[in-house]
Design a protein around this motif. Structure first.
Motif: not given
Length: 135
Positions: A21-33, A56-66, A69-73
């Motif tokens: 859960a924390l990784t989804g909020d403030v971590g990096e997609p690579e942290d899912y490994r 990891v790719a799905a997490a990166a997509t969620r970040r790219d789409q806002g 992750g960090p900065g998305t409130a």
């Protein structure tokens, strides 16, 4: 592998679920490994990611789409309800809520259940299969 007690395994698994859960909020997609086994599966409705690379790719997509992750409130709130350990395998059931607009008027955007199957590795417990059910 280290010998552990049932209590230590339970604590480690609950901590891992919290780390996801924390990784989804403030971590990096690579942290899912560090959370999922290399050949893990994450299913939610018709969506499915198989293998750490897809997760990891799905997490990166969620970040790219806002979406998260960090900065998305946004924040994940997860409560592991029940953990069962049997040797080097375990299951866990958790309730979750995904909050949006956390800097103003937090709103529960999605709530549901995680059903996890976990495996013990040389590096500790990893989620091997996660099924997300909404509602």
């Amino acid at each position: 592998m280290l010998e552990t007690t049932q209590t230590e395994d339970d604590s480690s698994i609950r901590s891992l679920i919290g780390l996801a859960a924390l990784t989804g909020d403030v971590g990096e997609p690579e942290d899912y490994r560090r959370i999922y086994s290399p050949n893990a599966t994450w299913r939610s409705g018709q969506e499915r990611q198989t293998g750490a690379d897809e997760i990891v790719a799905a997490a990166a997509t969620r970040r790219d789409q806002g979406i998260s992750g960090p900065g998305t409130a946004t924040r994940h709130f997860v409560v592991p309800l029940h953990v069962t350990v049997s040797g080097d395998r375990a299951t866990a059931v958790s309730y979750f809520a995904f909050l949006t607009a956390t800097t103003s008027a937090p709103t529960v955007s999605v709530a549901g259940t995680y059903r996890d199957e976990l495996v013990r590795t040389e590096d500790g417990w990893r989620i091997h299969d996660r099924e997300t059910t909404i509602g």
